[in-house]
Design a protein around this motif. Structure first.
Motif, PDB file in Angstrom:
ATOM      1  N   ALA A 175      -3.590   4.114   0.155  1.00 35.21           N
ATOM      2  CA  ALA A 175      -2.740   5.593   0.694  1.00 35.21           C
ATOM      3  C   ALA A 175      -2.910   6.348  -0.591  1.00 35.21           C
ATOM      4  N   GLN A 208       2.687   4.008  -7.729  1.00 34.05           N
ATOM      5  CA  GLN A 208       1.754   3.151  -7.402  1.00 34.05           C
ATOM      6  C   GLN A 208       1.996   1.840  -8.520  1.00 34.05           C
ATOM      7  N   GLY A 261       0.448  10.167  -6.025  1.00 35.09           N
ATOM      8  CA  GLY A 261       0.739   8.010  -5.326  1.00 35.09           C
ATOM      9  C   GLY A 261      -0.269   7.987  -6.471  1.00 35.09           C
ATOM     10  N   GLN A 279       0.750  -1.075   0.155  1.00 36.49           N
ATOM     11  CA  GLN A 279      -0.141  -0.047  -0.034  1.00 36.49           C
ATOM     12  C   GLN A 279       0.892   1.723   0.316  1.00 36.49           C
ATOM     13  N   ASN A 280       2.241   0.932   0.682  1.00 37.28           N
ATOM     14  CA  ASN A 280       3.113   1.740   0.398  1.00 37.28           C
ATOM     15  C   ASN A 280       3.953   2.319  -0.810  1.00 37.28           C
TER      16      ASN A 280
END
Length: 238
Positions: free
Chosen positions: A164, A141, A137, A82-83
């Motif tokens: 996130a 990803q 972000g 997720q990060n």
């Protein structure tokens, strides 16, 4: 493709996963849903031994995952976090090529050629020389997904890959995941994105308190949940 049997995991007295069994077929998309703290991510991390189960067996392609063959098994089963977990000191291209070169022994030229194709796949071919700090972000990803695909895995594990992200960036990541599903990639996805799970998943597991409360097809779980706990959860999130 994946078979997990009797998985238990404890953390300092907390019984996080309680005797869970799952089976994922080749080309299947399995979504794991449920409230926070239900053991979803812990179960996912047990599949590739980022968390070692206290009890239970994980098999990939009929072979039990052990410490002795773990490195080989992880080349078959890539994980997207997720990060993002990108290397901040490496460019986008370098982030994608580092594992194929150093883990699989692929030549730098071959790895870069493959990386550029993957960046095109995720819509970021113009970002090859950019560093993660200069990406949104959603872009980070998508790079993380390209990095996972660079190892040519048979299975992709996603641990809440959009949690996130700002809401406007969620769609661009889910679109890439939908494309992968349509191409037949085997995926296990822990997610809070119910629309994605309903649309893309072949099967859905609802977890609570470390247990599987209910499992079935996406249509069964979302349209005709049988368990009161599942019904109450879906009323809150849909």
């Amino acid at each position: 493709m994946i078979k997990a049997t009797g998985i238990h995991k404890h953390f300092n007295g907390l019984h996080a996963v309680k005797g869970v069994d799952i089976t994922v077929q080749d080309g299947e998309v399995l979504c794991i849903i449920g409230p926070s703290g239900s053991g979803k991510s812990t179960l996912l991390r047990c599949l590739n031994m980022l968390e070692t189960p206290d009890e239970g067996i994980v098999e990939v392609d009929g072979v039990q995952v052990t410490q002795e063959n773990l490195r080989e098994m992880r080349t078959k089963m890539a994980m997207v976090f997720q990060n993002f977990n990108l290397f901040s000191h490496l460019s986008v291209l370098e982030n994608i090529t580092v594992a194929p070169v150093h883990v699989k022994g692929v030549s730098k030229e071959e790895a870069e050629e493959k990386a550029l194709k993957l960046l095109k796949l995720v819509g970021l071919e113009e970002k090859a020389g950019v560093y993660p700090r200069n990406l949104s972000g959603g872009q980070k990803q998508r790079v993380a997904i390209a990095r996972a695909l660079a190892m040519e895995p048979e299975i992709l594990l996603f641990d809440e890959p959009t949690s996130a992200l700002d809401p406007e960036m969620v769609g661009e990541v889910l679109d890439v995941m939908k494309d992968l599903a349509e191409e037949g990639m085997t995926m296990v996805v822990v997610t809070h994105e119910m629309g994605f799970a309903r649309e893309v998943a072949d099967d859905v597991i609802f977890m609570a308190d470390g247990c599987i409360v209910e499992s079935g097809t996406a249509q069964q779980i979302f349209d005709h949940p049988q368990q009161e706990r599942t019904q109450n959860f879906l009323k809150k999130v849909l």
